[in-house]
Design a protein around this motif. Structure first.
Motif, PDB file in Angstrom:
ATOM      1  N   ASN A 103      45.298  42.408  32.855  1.00  0.00           N
ATOM      2  CA  ASN A 103      46.560  42.212  33.568  1.00  0.00           C
ATOM      3  C   ASN A 103      46.465  42.923  34.907  1.00  0.00           C
ATOM      4  O   ASN A 103      46.757  44.105  35.031  1.00  0.00           O
ATOM      5  N   THR A 104      46.016  42.194  35.929  1.00  0.00           N
ATOM      6  CA  THR A 104      45.766  42.827  37.228  1.00  0.00           C
ATOM      7  C   THR A 104      47.047  43.282  37.922  1.00  0.00           C
ATOM      8  O   THR A 104      46.985  44.090  38.854  1.00  0.00           O
ATOM      9  N   ALA A 105      48.205  42.791  37.489  1.00  0.00           N
ATOM     10  CA  ALA A 105      49.469  43.229  38.081  1.00  0.00           C
ATOM     11  C   ALA A 105      49.772  44.689  37.761  1.00  0.00           C
ATOM     12  O   ALA A 105      50.638  45.297  38.394  1.00  0.00           O
ATOM     13  N   THR A 106      49.054  45.281  36.800  1.00  0.00           N
ATOM     14  CA  THR A 106      49.308  46.677  36.414  1.00  0.00           C
ATOM     15  C   THR A 106      48.421  47.655  37.167  1.00  0.00           C
ATOM     16  O   THR A 106      48.403  48.845  36.846  1.00  0.00           O
ATOM     17  N   VAL A 107      47.671  47.190  38.176  1.00  0.00           N
ATOM     18  CA  VAL A 107      46.739  48.056  38.896  1.00  0.00           C
ATOM     19  C   VAL A 107      47.437  49.291  39.450  1.00  0.00           C
ATOM     20  O   VAL A 107      47.002  50.430  39.222  1.00  0.00           O
ATOM     21  N   PHE A 108      48.502  49.102  40.221  1.00  0.00           N
ATOM     22  CA  PHE A 108      49.164  50.228  40.876  1.00  0.00           C
ATOM     23  C   PHE A 108      49.796  51.201  39.875  1.00  0.00           C
ATOM     24  O   PHE A 108      49.521  52.413  39.935  1.00  0.00           O
ATOM     25  N   PRO A 109      50.650  50.743  38.958  1.00  0.00           N
ATOM     26  CA  PRO A 109      51.268  51.706  38.038  1.00  0.00           C
ATOM     27  C   PRO A 109      50.258  52.410  37.140  1.00  0.00           C
ATOM     28  O   PRO A 109      50.435  53.599  36.827  1.00  0.00           O
ATOM     29  N   ARG A 110      49.206  51.724  36.744  1.00  0.00           N
ATOM     30  CA  ARG A 110      48.204  52.381  35.899  1.00  0.00           C
ATOM     31  C   ARG A 110      47.496  53.489  36.665  1.00  0.00           C
ATOM     32  O   ARG A 110      47.260  54.577  36.123  1.00  0.00           O
ATOM     33  N   LEU A 111      47.143  53.224  37.914  1.00  0.00           N
ATOM     34  CA  LEU A 111      46.478  54.242  38.725  1.00  0.00           C
ATOM     35  C   LEU A 111      47.374  55.462  38.903  1.00  0.00           C
ATOM     36  O   LEU A 111      46.920  56.614  38.755  1.00  0.00           O
ATOM     37  N   VAL A 112      48.641  55.229  39.218  1.00  0.00           N
ATOM     38  CA  VAL A 112      49.578  56.336  39.414  1.00  0.00           C
ATOM     39  C   VAL A 112      49.676  57.198  38.160  1.00  0.00           C
ATOM     40  O   VAL A 112      49.628  58.431  38.225  1.00  0.00           O
ATOM     41  N   SER A 113      49.820  56.562  37.008  1.00  0.00           N
ATOM     42  CA  SER A 113      49.985  57.318  35.763  1.00  0.00           C
ATOM     43  C   SER A 113      48.718  58.048  35.352  1.00  0.00           C
ATOM     44  O   SER A 113      48.779  59.047  34.627  1.00  0.00           O
ATOM     45  N   ALA A 119      56.263  47.780  37.720  1.00  0.00           N
ATOM     46  CA  ALA A 119      55.830  49.112  38.153  1.00  0.00           C
ATOM     47  C   ALA A 119      56.388  50.203  37.243  1.00  0.00           C
ATOM     48  O   ALA A 119      55.653  51.106  36.818  1.00  0.00           O
ATOM     49  N   ILE A 120      57.660  50.136  36.937  1.00  0.00           N
ATOM     50  CA  ILE A 120      58.289  51.176  36.108  1.00  0.00           C
ATOM     51  C   ILE A 120      57.706  51.161  34.698  1.00  0.00           C
ATOM     52  O   ILE A 120      57.423  52.217  34.104  1.00  0.00           O
ATOM     53  N   ASN A 121      57.490  49.974  34.149  1.00  0.00           N
ATOM     54  CA  ASN A 121      56.892  49.908  32.812  1.00  0.00           C
ATOM     55  C   ASN A 121      55.466  50.460  32.819  1.00  0.00           C
ATOM     56  O   ASN A 121      55.045  51.139  31.871  1.00  0.00           O
ATOM     57  N   GLY A 122      54.725  50.191  33.892  1.00  0.00           N
ATOM     58  CA  GLY A 122      53.364  50.694  33.980  1.00  0.00           C
ATOM     59  C   GLY A 122      53.299  52.198  34.085  1.00  0.00           C
ATOM     60  O   GLY A 122      52.360  52.827  33.590  1.00  0.00           O
ATOM     61  N   ILE A 123      54.296  52.792  34.737  1.00  0.00           N
ATOM     62  CA  ILE A 123      54.313  54.250  34.908  1.00  0.00           C
ATOM     63  C   ILE A 123      54.841  54.955  33.665  1.00  0.00           C
ATOM     64  O   ILE A 123      54.274  55.938  33.182  1.00  0.00           O
ATOM     65  N   PHE A 124      55.925  54.445  33.109  1.00  0.00           N
ATOM     66  CA  PHE A 124      56.570  55.107  31.964  1.00  0.00           C
ATOM     67  C   PHE A 124      56.123  54.553  30.608  1.00  0.00           C
ATOM     68  O   PHE A 124      56.467  55.131  29.576  1.00  0.00           O
ATOM     69  N   ARG A 125      55.371  53.440  30.620  1.00  0.00           N
ATOM     70  CA  ARG A 125      54.916  52.819  29.363  1.00  0.00           C
ATOM     71  C   ARG A 125      56.099  52.565  28.409  1.00  0.00           C
ATOM     72  O   ARG A 125      56.091  52.968  27.245  1.00  0.00           O
ATOM     73  N   VAL A 126      57.109  51.908  28.941  1.00  0.00           N
ATOM     74  CA  VAL A 126      58.333  51.682  28.166  1.00  0.00           C
ATOM     75  C   VAL A 126      58.054  50.842  26.926  1.00  0.00           C
ATOM     76  O   VAL A 126      58.623  51.098  25.858  1.00  0.00           O
TER      77      VAL A 126
END
Length: 531
Positions: A312-322, A144-151
């Motif tokens: 990568n369907t696991a990134t659905v939530f963080p991608r939407l938030v960002s 989740a954090i990587n998806g939001i901050f694109r670390v």
């Protein structure tokens, strides 16, 4: 990396930490009861907020939204049906735990069967936390954090390396927080984070519908409810991953176990001032579960329309938030996800220390004739917590390679530890002469046969139905042993006046209201409603 997002994230995280430090600055936590149970001083706000946020880890954000995106809303059944399970726990299990002054849920097994059974179950709990709970919490938070901050993009490293780095940071922060603060510090932070979670959920839904409707919330709602309607159905069919019938078999058993016997969840309720506060706290957590789909499921529905064909369907939530939120609110949601992960991680670590210290290490010291002073017990528990954290940091990044997806990993693995324990707890609660031998044979039989059905041969039944069948067979086996070799003296529940135990007088009216709302939400997301 957007500076506004980072500052917003740090602001919310620091405010929650400062609130915890301020509230616990004068509290004595130099004893196991003080450190692990907050001196049994928690009111219903702390209990409800902590139980809810402990359950709402990053695993849920990632796993359930991914499930909705790839399948349908049937995954909502786990959370909605848990409302019924929580009320059963509040009414029938909490009075028993508080009556005997339990520090851990296996304490009941020591009194009902024997100390050896208590130790076996404590080891099972510890294995479950080490193999499943703590590593998966770190992994879910990192995704989740990587998806939001694109670390990974910001640092120019691989996705795996970014996950490993975030896991390291979250693990260290969480371990320090737990080792230094104890249960009371965790629960106070959870109250602040719970408020942030409700705000974050509202923002995601508001901005999500606006984004989906090109600036019109009404248009966004219409798009969601009239397109891809197959994703809106929470009533899983026979061929779905979660058939609706599983609500009444293995899912119900797992939910009762989770909310009433899982140490890291129940520990907050055991730390209550009295039974009334415990029951009110559990009801408050049930209210949170009714609102949980706003964070756990609706974002996945919105993503179905925005991102068809994600790799990568696991990134659905963080991608939407960002994508949909303004930067300042992205930081808030990131802090909420981080706080949820810390809450579950800390609860798992705290329970690990409790189980090891009180059920394994202290009895071992006593058998060896060594002093079991409180400082030594605390020190050993904290040392174990540090070791578990290191192991979880090393293992958790590799969960991404598990065949079947993240959510499937969570449910499959947790089943090995949950229902076998649930079975012997239920038999122990409902019978008076079933002997300790039956508990040991029962848990061994259940775990062995279930493992065989998952790895050696295919029964043709859904794994939740398999769990329910094994529950019935194991119960019958234990009752048969109890008939052939009953205990010489019938078990009588001992009472230790540790707490004042009058129940919550107005509870039944609230229970009925919660159940009506639970059924209404199922109807809403069904062919009779918007699906």
């Amino acid at each position: 990396m957007n500076l506004t997002i980072l500052l917003s994230f740090l602001f919310v995280t620091v405010v929650a930490a400062l609130a915890s430090i301020y509230a616990t600055r004068k509290k004595q936590q130099q004893t196991p009861v003080g450190f692990y149970l907050g001196n049994r001083s928690l009111g219903f706000w702390m209990i409800g907020s902590s139980m809810f946020l402990t359950n709402m880890s990053a695993n849920q954000f990632i796993g359930e939204n991914e499930f909705v995106y790839t399948t349908n809303m049937s995954v909502m059944a786990w959370g909605m049906s848990s409302v019924l399970a929580m009320l059963i726990v509040a009414e029938f299990l909490m009075p028993v735990y508080l009556k005997i002054g339990a520090v851990t849920t296996p304490d009941f097994l020591a009194k009902r069967f024997d100390v050896q059974t208590q130790r076996i179950v404590s080891v099972i709990f510890l294995l479950g936390y080490l193999v499943n709970l703590i590593p998966s919490v770190l992994y879910g938070c990192a995704v989740a954090i990587n998806g939001i901050f694109r670390v990974d993009e910001w640092l120019g490293i691989s996705y795996f390396s970014a996950i490993r780095l975030i896991v390291l940071i979250v693990g260290i922060v969480g371990c320090l927080y737990n080792v230094l603060g104890g249960l009371r510090a965790i629960t106070i932070t959870d109250v602040v984070q719970g408020i942030g979670m409700l705000i974050g959920a509202s923002l995601i839904v508001w901005y999500g519908f606006r984004y989906l409707g090109d600036g019109s919330i009404r248009q966004g709602v219409e798009t969601l409810t009239f397109s891809h309607r197959e994703h809106l159905n929470a009533i899983g069919g026979p061929g779905d991953v979660l058939p609706f019938g599983t609500l009444f078999t293995g899912m119900l058993l797992i939910n009762i176990y989770y909310w009433g016997m899982e140490q890291y969840i129940v520990q907050e309720a055991l730390a209550s001032k009295n039974l009334k506060e415990s029951q009110k706290g559990i009801a408050l957590a049930a209210v949170g579960k009714l609102f949980a789909p706003l964070l756990l499921n609706v974002p996945g529905l919105i993503a179905v329309h925005l991102y068809p064909g994600l790799d990568n369907t696991a990134t659905v939530f963080p991608r939407l938030v960002s994508d949909i939120l303004p930067p300042v609110f992205i930081g808030l949601v990131a802090a909420v996800v981080f706080g949820g992960a810390l809450s579950t991680f800390n609860a798992g670590l705290n329970s690990t220390g409790t189980l090891f210290t009180m059920n394994l290490f202290r009895p071992w010291l006593e058998r060896k004739g060594r002093p079991a002073d409180e400082h030594r017990l605390l020190r050993s528990g904290k040392t174990l917590q540090i070791g578990v954290t290191i192991a979880a940091i090393v293992f958790s990044p590799y969960i991404m390679y598990f065949d079947g997806g993240f959510y499937n990993y969570l449910q499959k693995v947790s089943s090995f530890f949950s229902v076998p324990v649930f079975t012997i707890m239920v038999v122990g609660l409902l019978t008076r002469k079933v002997p300790p031998l039956a508990a040991k044979i029962g848990i061994t039989f259940f775990a062995t046969v279930y493992t065989a059905t998952q790895f050696l041969f295919d029964t043709g039944f859904h794994y939740l139905h398999v769990l329910a069948i094994l529950f019935l067979v194991t119960t019958a086996l234990m009752l048969l042993i109890g008939r052939l070799k009953p205990m010489a003296r019938a078990f009588a529940l001992p009472q230790q006046p540790v707490l004042n135990n009058p129940p919550w007088k107005n509870r039944f009216g609230y229970y009925i209201l919660l159940l009506v709302l639970m059924v209404s939400i199922f109807i809403l997301f069904s062919p009779a409603g918007i699906a």
